[in-house]
Design a protein around this motif. Structure first.
Motif, PDB file in Angstrom:
ATOM      1  N   GLY A   1      21.125  56.192  32.233  1.00  0.00           N
ATOM      2  CA  GLY A   1      22.376  55.486  32.427  1.00  0.00           C
ATOM      3  C   GLY A   1      22.275  54.048  31.930  1.00  0.00           C
ATOM      4  N   LEU A   2      23.421  53.428  31.678  1.00  0.00           N
ATOM      5  CA  LEU A   2      23.463  52.038  31.205  1.00  0.00           C
ATOM      6  C   LEU A   2      24.390  51.212  32.096  1.00  0.00           C
ATOM      7  CD1 LEU A   2      22.808  49.796  29.122  1.00  0.00           C
ATOM      8  CD2 LEU A   2      24.801  50.579  27.824  1.00  0.00           C
ATOM      9  N   SER A   3      23.851  50.096  32.596  1.00  0.00           N
ATOM     10  CA  SER A   3      24.652  49.148  33.368  1.00  0.00           C
ATOM     11  C   SER A   3      24.676  47.826  32.614  1.00  0.00           C
ATOM     12  CB  SER A   3      24.060  48.945  34.770  1.00  0.00           C
ATOM     13  OG  SER A   3      24.873  48.064  35.532  1.00  0.00           O
ATOM     14  N   PHE A   4      25.878  47.401  32.181  1.00  0.00           N
ATOM     15  CA  PHE A   4      25.969  46.150  31.418  1.00  0.00           C
ATOM     16  C   PHE A   4      26.250  44.983  32.355  1.00  0.00           C
ATOM     17  CE2 PHE A   4      27.551  42.800  28.740  1.00  0.00           C
ATOM     18  CZ  PHE A   4      26.727  42.887  27.627  1.00  0.00           C
ATOM     19  N   ALA A   5      25.416  43.931  32.238  1.00  0.00           N
ATOM     20  CA  ALA A   5      25.503  42.766  33.132  1.00  0.00           C
ATOM     21  C   ALA A   5      26.495  41.747  32.585  1.00  0.00           C
ATOM     22  CB  ALA A   5      24.119  42.139  33.297  1.00  0.00           C
ATOM     23  N   HIS A   6      27.782  42.031  32.762  1.00  0.00           N
ATOM     24  CA  HIS A   6      28.831  41.089  32.359  1.00  0.00           C
ATOM     25  C   HIS A   6      28.699  39.772  33.128  1.00  0.00           C
ATOM     26  CE1 HIS A   6      33.056  40.504  30.740  1.00  0.00           C
ATOM     27  NE2 HIS A   6      33.001  39.547  31.652  1.00  0.00           N
ATOM     28  N   PHE A   7      28.117  39.839  34.328  1.00  0.00           N
ATOM     29  CA  PHE A   7      27.947  38.625  35.135  1.00  0.00           C
ATOM     30  C   PHE A   7      26.884  37.694  34.542  1.00  0.00           C
ATOM     31  CE2 PHE A   7      24.718  41.397  36.811  1.00  0.00           C
ATOM     32  CZ  PHE A   7      23.712  40.589  37.298  1.00  0.00           C
ATOM     33  N   ILE A   8      26.101  38.210  33.593  1.00  0.00           N
ATOM     34  CA  ILE A   8      25.141  37.376  32.869  1.00  0.00           C
ATOM     35  C   ILE A   8      25.681  37.001  31.496  1.00  0.00           C
ATOM     36  CG2 ILE A   8      22.834  37.310  31.825  1.00  0.00           C
ATOM     37  CD1 ILE A   8      21.880  39.124  34.081  1.00  0.00           C
TER      38      ILE A   8
ATOM     39  N   PHE B   1      30.548  39.202  38.608  1.00  0.00           N
ATOM     40  CA  PHE B   1      30.785  38.422  39.822  1.00  0.00           C
ATOM     41  C   PHE B   1      32.237  38.606  40.253  1.00  0.00           C
ATOM     42  CE2 PHE B   1      27.200  35.671  38.256  1.00  0.00           C
ATOM     43  CZ  PHE B   1      26.388  35.792  39.374  1.00  0.00           C
ATOM     44  N   VAL B   2      32.440  38.912  41.540  1.00  0.00           N
ATOM     45  CA  VAL B   2      33.784  39.160  42.062  1.00  0.00           C
ATOM     46  C   VAL B   2      33.960  38.425  43.382  1.00  0.00           C
ATOM     47  CG1 VAL B   2      35.428  40.913  42.868  1.00  0.00           C
ATOM     48  CG2 VAL B   2      33.854  41.462  41.000  1.00  0.00           C
ATOM     49  N   PHE B   3      35.143  37.858  43.563  1.00  0.00           N
ATOM     50  CA  PHE B   3      35.494  37.317  44.881  1.00  0.00           C
ATOM     51  C   PHE B   3      36.971  37.554  45.128  1.00  0.00           C
ATOM     52  CE2 PHE B   3      36.981  33.760  47.657  1.00  0.00           C
ATOM     53  CZ  PHE B   3      36.355  34.188  48.814  1.00  0.00           C
ATOM     54  N   CYS B   4      37.283  38.186  46.254  1.00  0.00           N
ATOM     55  CA  CYS B   4      38.660  38.487  46.629  1.00  0.00           C
ATOM     56  C   CYS B   4      38.957  37.879  47.999  1.00  0.00           C
ATOM     57  CB  CYS B   4      38.872  39.997  46.683  1.00  0.00           C
ATOM     58  SG  CYS B   4      40.586  40.482  47.015  1.00  0.00           S
TER      59      CYS B   4
ATOM     60  N   ARG C   1      32.520  35.153  33.335  1.00  0.00           N
ATOM     61  CA  ARG C   1      31.539  35.968  34.064  1.00  0.00           C
ATOM     62  C   ARG C   1      32.022  36.312  35.477  1.00  0.00           C
ATOM     63  NH1 ARG C   1      26.374  32.127  33.441  1.00  0.00           N
ATOM     64  NH2 ARG C   1      25.405  33.710  34.787  1.00  0.00           N
ATOM     65  N   VAL C   2      33.152  35.765  35.864  1.00  0.00           N
ATOM     66  CA  VAL C   2      33.631  35.862  37.246  1.00  0.00           C
ATOM     67  C   VAL C   2      35.078  36.355  37.266  1.00  0.00           C
ATOM     68  CG1 VAL C   2      33.966  34.589  39.405  1.00  0.00           C
ATOM     69  CG2 VAL C   2      32.220  33.834  37.770  1.00  0.00           C
ATOM     70  N   ILE C   3      35.392  37.227  38.199  1.00  0.00           N
ATOM     71  CA  ILE C   3      36.778  37.604  38.470  1.00  0.00           C
ATOM     72  C   ILE C   3      37.085  37.239  39.917  1.00  0.00           C
ATOM     73  CG2 ILE C   3      38.321  39.552  38.889  1.00  0.00           C
ATOM     74  CD1 ILE C   3      37.341  40.816  36.345  1.00  0.00           C
ATOM     75  N   THR C   4      38.093  36.397  40.104  1.00  0.00           N
ATOM     76  CA  THR C   4      38.525  36.015  41.447  1.00  0.00           C
ATOM     77  C   THR C   4      40.023  36.281  41.580  1.00  0.00           C
ATOM     78  OG1 THR C   4      39.059  33.726  40.821  1.00  0.00           O
ATOM     79  CG2 THR C   4      36.806  34.162  41.566  1.00  0.00           C
ATOM     80  N   GLY C   5      40.491  36.340  42.821  1.00  0.00           N
ATOM     81  CA  GLY C   5      41.926  36.489  43.011  1.00  0.00           C
ATOM     82  C   GLY C   5      42.282  37.065  44.354  1.00  0.00           C
ATOM     83  N   THR C   6      43.579  37.098  44.614  1.00  0.00           N
ATOM     84  CA  THR C   6      44.099  37.764  45.803  1.00  0.00           C
ATOM     85  C   THR C   6      43.985  39.271  45.585  1.00  0.00           C
ATOM     86  OG1 THR C   6      46.320  37.776  44.874  1.00  0.00           O
ATOM     87  CG2 THR C   6      45.716  35.876  46.240  1.00  0.00           C
ATOM     88  N   PRO C   7      44.170  40.078  46.641  1.00  0.00           N
ATOM     89  CA  PRO C   7      43.981  41.519  46.484  1.00  0.00           C
ATOM     90  C   PRO C   7      44.759  42.136  45.320  1.00  0.00           C
ATOM     91  CG  PRO C   7      44.097  40.983  48.800  1.00  0.00           C
ATOM     92  CD  PRO C   7      44.367  39.707  48.066  1.00  0.00           C
ATOM     93  N   GLY C   8      46.026  41.800  45.190  1.00  0.00           N
ATOM     94  CA  GLY C   8      46.817  42.359  44.096  1.00  0.00           C
ATOM     95  C   GLY C   8      46.327  41.906  42.732  1.00  0.00           C
ATOM     96  N   GLU C   9      45.941  40.646  42.634  1.00  0.00           N
ATOM     97  CA  GLU C   9      45.431  40.119  41.361  1.00  0.00           C
ATOM     98  C   GLU C   9      44.112  40.778  40.985  1.00  0.00           C
ATOM     99  OE1 GLU C   9      47.199  35.546  41.742  1.00  0.00           O
ATOM    100  OE2 GLU C   9      45.173  36.021  42.424  1.00  0.00           O
ATOM    101  N   ILE C  10      43.236  40.930  41.977  1.00  0.00           N
ATOM    102  CA  ILE C  10      41.924  41.530  41.729  1.00  0.00           C
ATOM    103  C   ILE C  10      42.071  42.959  41.213  1.00  0.00           C
ATOM    104  CG2 ILE C  10      40.005  42.576  42.992  1.00  0.00           C
ATOM    105  CD1 ILE C  10      39.270  39.812  42.419  1.00  0.00           C
ATOM    106  N   LYS C  11      42.959  43.704  41.823  1.00  0.00           N
ATOM    107  CA  LYS C  11      43.140  45.096  41.403  1.00  0.00           C
ATOM    108  C   LYS C  11      43.523  45.168  39.932  1.00  0.00           C
ATOM    109  CE  LYS C  11      45.403  49.379  42.787  1.00  0.00           C
ATOM    110  NZ  LYS C  11      46.316  50.010  43.769  1.00  0.00           N
ATOM    111  N   LEU C  12      44.432  44.309  39.525  1.00  0.00           N
ATOM    112  CA  LEU C  12      44.880  44.288  38.136  1.00  0.00           C
ATOM    113  C   LEU C  12      43.758  43.859  37.199  1.00  0.00           C
ATOM    114  CD1 LEU C  12      47.443  44.818  36.492  1.00  0.00           C
ATOM    115  CD2 LEU C  12      48.010  42.390  36.739  1.00  0.00           C
TER     116      LEU C  12
ATOM    117  N   ALA D   1      30.258  45.130  41.811  1.00  0.00           N
ATOM    118  CA  ALA D   1      30.678  43.790  42.217  1.00  0.00           C
ATOM    119  C   ALA D   1      29.489  43.008  42.767  1.00  0.00           C
ATOM    120  CB  ALA D   1      31.780  43.881  43.271  1.00  0.00           C
ATOM    121  N   VAL D   2      29.298  41.802  42.229  1.00  0.00           N
ATOM    122  CA  VAL D   2      28.269  40.874  42.711  1.00  0.00           C
ATOM    123  C   VAL D   2      29.006  39.726  43.388  1.00  0.00           C
ATOM    124  CG1 VAL D   2      26.187  39.584  42.085  1.00  0.00           C
ATOM    125  CG2 VAL D   2      27.024  41.412  40.571  1.00  0.00           C
TER     126      VAL D   2
END
Length: 338
Positions: free
Chosen positions: A190-197, A229-232, A286-297, A313-314
């Protein structure tokens, strides 16, 4: 790609928050594994870092044994074992033991970087030559150990990785450049790409991996995911403060001063040079942040861009409660319990 097909997973680095001990950081990882198991996450990976006071996760092979005992459904794995620090035989034995403890629930994610600075890496493995060919040979040896075989005329023919168990962990390679994607394709892993890096080149790397993939006895079809990286939060001020903290941490790390635990009050008045502001703009990819609706999109767009059905999600936050809340909100948005 519809959102209900997107699976979510966790990569946790046991971050040492300001005012928290390393022991507490490890216990938070344990609590997070139990919590995300209940929430319906697919896998829970822990990392290997050395010689840093800000991340307590140094020995995933030890931590995973305990996490497996504290969870029931979620897959438990490494994200990853840094192969230059280890012998292939010892990795095989560690993960066969984990398979004995939690059959069919173990992932062995591997990286070809040492997870630390060069001096520390040389202390972890004094014979490390930092050669790409060594990594390739380790992957070949691992496959042999997991299947109790060796090439005729080699010492490996006479060696068995103990315990000899009936199941094999799922093997994944971690990549932030794409090169390991070619190795994963060749070995049928399998392959996991580290977009957070590295936030660029990932979709192309996964597409090439799929094109070159050769089925293996353990993985007949390709598997790929992306880590970011994710923060909701439902609190927009918390989201703003979190982004400011991430901006500071990235800048702190890139300046080579090491990472020290900080909170928003420590850094809210920091001013950045023009060059640092340019790096902040880059690192925000490298990061996705947002409110629940924004994060889903945003996460749905990411999955569509990568053409994957799993996102790892990191999440590193100022408080542990915010970390738990972020993972809960994500789970609710993607109906993980269904």
């Amino acid at each position: 790609m519809s959102t209900n097909k997107i699976r979510l997973s966790v990569l946790d680095q046991s971050p040492v928050r300001k005012g928290v001990t390393a022991e507490q950081a490890v216990q938070e990882t344990v609590e997070l594994a139990k919590y995300t198991d209940q929430l319906g996450y697919t896998r829970f990976w822990v990392s290997e870092h050395h010689n840093t006071g800000s991340l307590a996760g140094s020995t995933p092979e030890v931590l995973l044994a305990y996490l497996a005992s504290q969870t029931t459904k979620i897959r438990i794995g490494s994200g990853g074992i840094m192969m230059p620090n280890h012998s292939a035989l010892k990795v095989a034995e560690n993960f066969r033991m984990l398979e004995a403890l939690a059959p069919g629930r173990i992932d062995l994610g591997m990286g070809r970087a040492p997870g630390t600075d060069r001096i520390t890496a040389s202390m972890l493995n004094p014979s490390n030559q930092f050669r790409e060919q060594d990594f390739i040979e380790q992957l070949y040896e691992l496959n042999n150990y997991f299947h109790d075989r060796g090439d005729p005329g080699t010492p490996q023919l006479k060696i068995r990785a103990i315990p000899q168990v009936q199941t094999t962990p799922d093997l994944w390679l971690l990549s932030s450049s794409g090169q390991s994607g070619l190795f994963a394709a060749h070995f049928g892993m399998g392959l996991s790409f580290a977009h957070f890096i590295n936030p660029f080149g990932g979709p192309e790397a996964i597409a090439l991996y799929r094109e070159k993939f050769k089925p293996s006895e353990d993985m007949p079809v390709e598997h790929a995911n992306v880590a970011i990286f994710v923060f909701c939060s439902e609190d927009e001020e918390k989201i703003r403060q979190h982004q400011s903290l991430m901006d500071y941490r990235f800048n702190q790390f890139e300046k080579g001063g090491g990472l020290s635990p900080v909170n928003y009050e420590d850094i809210k008045n920091v001013e950045y040079s023009a060059a640092e502001q340019d790096r902040i703009k880059y690192n925000r990819y490298r990061v996705i942040t947002g409110t629940p609706g924004e994060i889903k999109l945003k996460l749905t767009w990411l999955a569509e861009d990568y053409k994957v059905d799993e996102i790892i999600a990191v999440t590193i936050t100022e408080t542990f409660e915010d970390r738990l809340t972020s993972y809960r909100l994500l789970a609710e948005q993607f109906d993980l319990r269904d």
